[in-house]
Design a protein around this motif. Sequence first.
Motif, short mmCIF file in Angstrom:
data_model
loop_
_atom_site.label_atom_id
_atom_site.label_comp_id
_atom_site.label_asym_id
_atom_site.label_seq_id
_atom_site.Cartn_x
_atom_site.Cartn_y
_atom_site.Cartn_z
N ASP A 15 32.01 46.67 40.54
CA ASP A 15 31.77 45.98 41.81
C ASP A 15 30.64 44.95 41.76
OD1 ASP A 15 33.15 48.12 44.08
OD2 ASP A 15 32.61 48.92 42.12
N TRP A 16 29.58 45.24 41.03
CA TRP A 16 28.37 44.40 41.08
C TRP A 16 28.48 43.12 40.26
CZ3 TRP A 16 29.10 48.60 38.02
CH2 TRP A 16 28.90 48.44 36.65
N GLU A 17 29.48 43.01 39.42
CA GLU A 17 29.49 41.92 38.45
C GLU A 17 29.99 40.59 39.02
OE1 GLU A 17 30.06 44.67 34.46
OE2 GLU A 17 31.73 43.43 35.15
N TYR A 18 30.80 40.62 40.05
CA TYR A 18 31.43 39.40 40.55
C TYR A 18 30.99 39.00 41.95
CZ TYR A 18 34.27 42.83 43.02
OH TYR A 18 34.68 43.88 43.80
N THR A 50 38.00 50.46 42.93
CA THR A 50 36.90 49.97 42.10
C THR A 50 36.02 51.12 41.63
OG1 THR A 50 35.25 49.69 43.85
CG2 THR A 50 36.88 47.91 43.57
N MET A 51 35.12 50.81 40.73
CA MET A 51 34.17 51.80 40.24
C MET A 51 33.34 52.37 41.38
SD MET A 51 31.42 51.40 37.09
CE MET A 51 32.56 50.36 36.16
N GLY A 52 33.08 51.55 42.38
CA GLY A 52 32.30 51.98 43.54
C GLY A 52 33.12 52.68 44.60
N GLY A 53 34.40 52.87 44.35
CA GLY A 53 35.24 53.60 45.28
C GLY A 53 35.91 52.75 46.34
N MET A 54 35.78 51.41 46.24
CA MET A 54 36.40 50.53 47.21
C MET A 54 37.90 50.36 46.91
SD MET A 54 33.83 49.71 49.15
CE MET A 54 33.22 51.37 48.80
N ARG A 55 38.71 50.39 47.96
CA ARG A 55 40.16 50.18 47.82
C ARG A 55 40.46 48.71 48.07
NH1 ARG A 55 44.75 50.35 51.29
NH2 ARG A 55 46.58 51.36 50.34
N VAL A 56 41.10 48.07 47.09
CA VAL A 56 41.41 46.65 47.18
C VAL A 56 42.91 46.46 47.01
CG1 VAL A 56 41.04 44.36 46.19
CG2 VAL A 56 39.16 46.00 46.25
N ALA A 104 42.26 27.13 40.61
CA ALA A 104 41.03 26.42 40.28
C ALA A 104 40.26 27.11 39.17
CB ALA A 104 40.14 26.31 41.52
N ALA A 105 40.34 28.43 39.09
CA ALA A 105 39.60 29.19 38.08
C ALA A 105 40.07 30.64 38.12
CB ALA A 105 38.10 29.12 38.33
N LEU A 106 39.78 31.37 37.06
CA LEU A 106 40.06 32.80 36.97
C LEU A 106 38.77 33.54 36.65
CD1 LEU A 106 41.95 35.31 36.67
CD2 LEU A 106 42.20 34.64 34.24
N ILE A 107 38.45 34.55 37.45
CA ILE A 107 37.29 35.40 37.20
C ILE A 107 37.78 36.77 36.75
CG2 ILE A 107 35.27 36.53 38.23
CD1 ILE A 107 35.06 34.18 40.17
N LEU A 108 37.29 37.20 35.60
CA LEU A 108 37.66 38.50 35.02
C LEU A 108 36.43 39.39 34.98
CD1 LEU A 108 39.79 37.22 32.00
CD2 LEU A 108 40.69 38.28 34.08
N PRO A 109 36.26 40.28 35.95
CA PRO A 109 35.12 41.21 35.91
C PRO A 109 35.36 42.32 34.89
CG PRO A 109 36.01 40.94 38.14
CD PRO A 109 37.03 40.40 37.18
N GLY A 110 34.31 43.05 34.60
CA GLY A 110 34.44 44.20 33.73
C GLY A 110 35.02 45.39 34.47
N ALA A 111 35.35 46.44 33.71
CA ALA A 111 35.88 47.68 34.27
C ALA A 111 35.79 48.75 33.20
CB ALA A 111 37.33 47.50 34.73
#
Length: 209
Positions: free
Chosen positions: A18-21, A54-60, A75-82
């Motif tokens: 959750d914190w990375e993006y 998510t790692m923080g328990g959020m449902r997306v 325009a762009a692609l963001i790939l967070p960790g997991a």
Amino acid sequence: MSTAPRPVLLAVYDTLADWEYGLATAHINSGAHQIDPGRFTVVTVGLTDAPIRTMGGMRVVPDITIDEVDDTTTAALILPGAEAFSAGYGAPWADLAERLLAVGIPVAAICGATSALARHGLLDHRPHTSNAVEYLGAQPGYRGEEFYVDELAVTDGDLITASGIAPAHFARAVLERLGLYRPETLAAWFDLYENHDPAAYPRLMAESA
């Protein structure tokens, strides 16, 4: 006639960090301090349309699926960790990253997502960073050690990579690549969010006036 905002894709998958993006996506969507607000909007993309946790328990719930990505508007692609990347997850996202990079669309990967790019050979011949060179060195097929840069975030053309402990550095690189802020505004933004400089807030407000 107004132009529809171009989507900045945020890849979402189970155990998303959750914190990375958050700094990047929040400031892309907010429009505050931007040179030309409204040019971009954040769109979540999943492998399927099923909700992720998510790692923080959020449902997306993904806005679109990976099969619906349009190279002509993205325009762009963001790939967070997991956490999932530790088990070798990520091949479809590395395929998408390669496809977008081939047509000049920026790709930004942080933490575990860099391991997927490494396994796919996308880091073998261009400057990049990650959590550590040893981390990438443990990925099967990685041959990019000589191009590894020991920095918190690295931009090489359309590819941005970053360590998982550097969300502000990652966001700064993304915001800069998208051209959202004037250089002075971005400097004030970074001094506020990363360096915690109280004097940066009035600078940021003044730059945005």
